[in-house]
Design a protein around this motif. Sequence first.
Motif, PDB file in Angstrom:
ATOM      1  N   LEU A  42       0.956  -1.118   0.221  1.00 32.46           N
ATOM      2  CA  LEU A  42      -0.061   0.204   0.263  1.00 32.46           C
ATOM      3  C   LEU A  42       1.326   0.993  -0.385  1.00 32.46           C
ATOM      4  O   LEU A  42       1.984   1.269   0.467  1.00 32.46           O
ATOM      5  N   CYS A  52      -4.896   4.721  -0.419  1.00 26.82           N
ATOM      6  CA  CYS A  52      -6.341   3.942  -0.781  1.00 26.82           C
ATOM      7  C   CYS A  52      -7.711   5.123  -0.278  1.00 26.82           C
ATOM      8  O   CYS A  52      -7.370   5.420   1.179  1.00 26.82           O
ATOM      9  N   VAL A  53      -8.706   4.659  -0.296  1.00 25.43           N
ATOM     10  CA  VAL A  53      -9.996   5.440  -0.540  1.00 25.43           C
ATOM     11  C   VAL A  53     -10.801   4.260  -0.717  1.00 25.43           C
ATOM     12  O   VAL A  53     -12.001   4.517  -0.726  1.00 25.43           O
ATOM     13  N   CYS A  55     -11.735   1.798  -2.162  1.00 25.22           N
ATOM     14  CA  CYS A  55     -13.367   1.800  -3.442  1.00 25.22           C
ATOM     15  C   CYS A  55     -13.439   0.436  -3.183  1.00 25.22           C
ATOM     16  O   CYS A  55     -14.295   0.802  -4.524  1.00 25.22           O
ATOM     17  N   THR A  56     -12.758  -0.454  -3.353  1.00 24.97           N
ATOM     18  CA  THR A  56     -13.099  -1.728  -3.810  1.00 24.97           C
ATOM     19  C   THR A  56     -12.255  -2.487  -4.964  1.00 24.97           C
ATOM     20  O   THR A  56     -12.994  -3.292  -4.783  1.00 24.97           O
ATOM     21  N   VAL A  69     -11.350  -5.256   1.984  1.00 24.86           N
ATOM     22  CA  VAL A  69     -11.692  -4.194   2.255  1.00 24.86           C
ATOM     23  C   VAL A  69     -12.448  -3.472   3.474  1.00 24.86           C
ATOM     24  O   VAL A  69     -13.432  -4.224   3.568  1.00 24.86           O
ATOM     25  N   CYS A 102      -6.439   0.755  -9.732  1.00 23.90           N
ATOM     26  CA  CYS A 102      -6.648   1.055  -8.814  1.00 23.90           C
ATOM     27  C   CYS A 102      -6.652   2.583  -8.837  1.00 23.90           C
ATOM     28  O   CYS A 102      -5.184   2.931  -9.789  1.00 23.90           O
ATOM     29  N   PRO A 103      -7.565   3.253  -8.683  1.00 21.66           N
ATOM     30  CA  PRO A 103      -7.563   4.553  -9.484  1.00 21.66           C
ATOM     31  C   PRO A 103      -6.670   5.480  -8.838  1.00 21.66           C
ATOM     32  O   PRO A 103      -6.706   6.485  -9.329  1.00 21.66           O
ATOM     33  N   LYS A 104      -5.821   5.436  -7.980  1.00 17.33           N
ATOM     34  CA  LYS A 104      -5.185   5.972  -6.766  1.00 17.33           C
ATOM     35  C   LYS A 104      -3.922   5.700  -6.573  1.00 17.33           C
ATOM     36  O   LYS A 104      -3.469   6.589  -6.114  1.00 17.33           O
ATOM     37  N   ALA A 106      -2.707   3.015  -5.144  1.00 17.01           N
ATOM     38  CA  ALA A 106      -2.211   2.806  -3.176  1.00 17.01           C
ATOM     39  C   ALA A 106      -2.160   1.776  -3.781  1.00 17.01           C
ATOM     40  O   ALA A 106      -1.718   1.633  -2.260  1.00 17.01           O
ATOM     41  N   ILE A 107      -1.795   0.533  -4.373  1.00 13.28           N
ATOM     42  CA  ILE A 107      -1.736  -0.476  -4.385  1.00 13.28           C
ATOM     43  C   ILE A 107      -0.657  -0.797  -5.671  1.00 13.28           C
ATOM     44  O   ILE A 107      -0.682  -0.400  -6.781  1.00 13.28           O
TER      45      ILE A 107
HETATM   46  S1  SF4 Z   1      -8.262  -0.125  -5.810  1.00 20.15           S
HETATM   47 FE1  SF4 Z   1      -6.867   1.543  -4.696  1.00 20.15          FE
HETATM   48  S2  SF4 Z   1      -8.106   2.604  -4.043  1.00 20.15           S
HETATM   49 FE2  SF4 Z   1      -9.775   1.002  -3.619  1.00 20.15          FE
HETATM   50  S3  SF4 Z   1     -10.058   0.163  -2.179  1.00 20.15           S
HETATM   51 FE3  SF4 Z   1      -8.152  -0.866  -3.842  1.00 20.15          FE
HETATM   52  S4  SF4 Z   1      -6.025  -0.022  -3.055  1.00 20.15           S
HETATM   53 FE4  SF4 Z   1      -7.450   1.389  -2.023  1.00 20.15          FE
END
Ligand code: SF4
Length: 134
Positions: A42, A52-53, A55-56, A69, A102-104, A106-107
């Motif tokens: 992460l 991470c937001v 969003c799943t 999540v 992942c749109p951010k 974050a992973i």
């Molecule tokens: S896709 Fe990215 S922002 Fe969304 S839950 Fe997974 S790690 Fe978090």
Amino acid sequence: MILPLLKGLGTTFKAIFSKPVTILYPEQKRPVYDRFRGRPELQLYDNGKVKCVACTLCKTVCPSQAIRVIEPAEGSYGEKYPVEFIIDLTRCIFCGFCQEACPKAAISLNKEYELAQYDKKLLIYNIDMLKPKG
Ligand code: SF4
Ligand code: SF4
């Protein structure tokens, strides 16, 4: 009789003075390729919060159903974050779909590959274990 023996000795001596093809693992490690996909990790903001937001999306695309999540929570400025984020590495196939979805950003899958454990329970990574080390 003596000729094959000399031939064998010659081969042995050649091997002694040639560069070894093996390395002294685990003291020495081979560099991995740029596209290598290791342990999911992460990503954090500079202030130490996870990007991470919750969003799943990663959970939805994961073909191994390795991601959980748990309970998206809301911060003081309305931003969402996961209360817990778990990846079961006994299920993960290191496909990288979570990273792509992942749109951010974050992973991502890092270069770590020494993940073996004697106890399967130690391969269930929680949010703290998934943060970058060091
Ligand atoms: S896709 Fe990215 S922002 Fe969304 S839950 Fe997974 S790690 Fe978090
Ligand atoms: S790398 Fe693939 S299998 Fe592993 S958690 Fe991500 S989507 Fe799931």
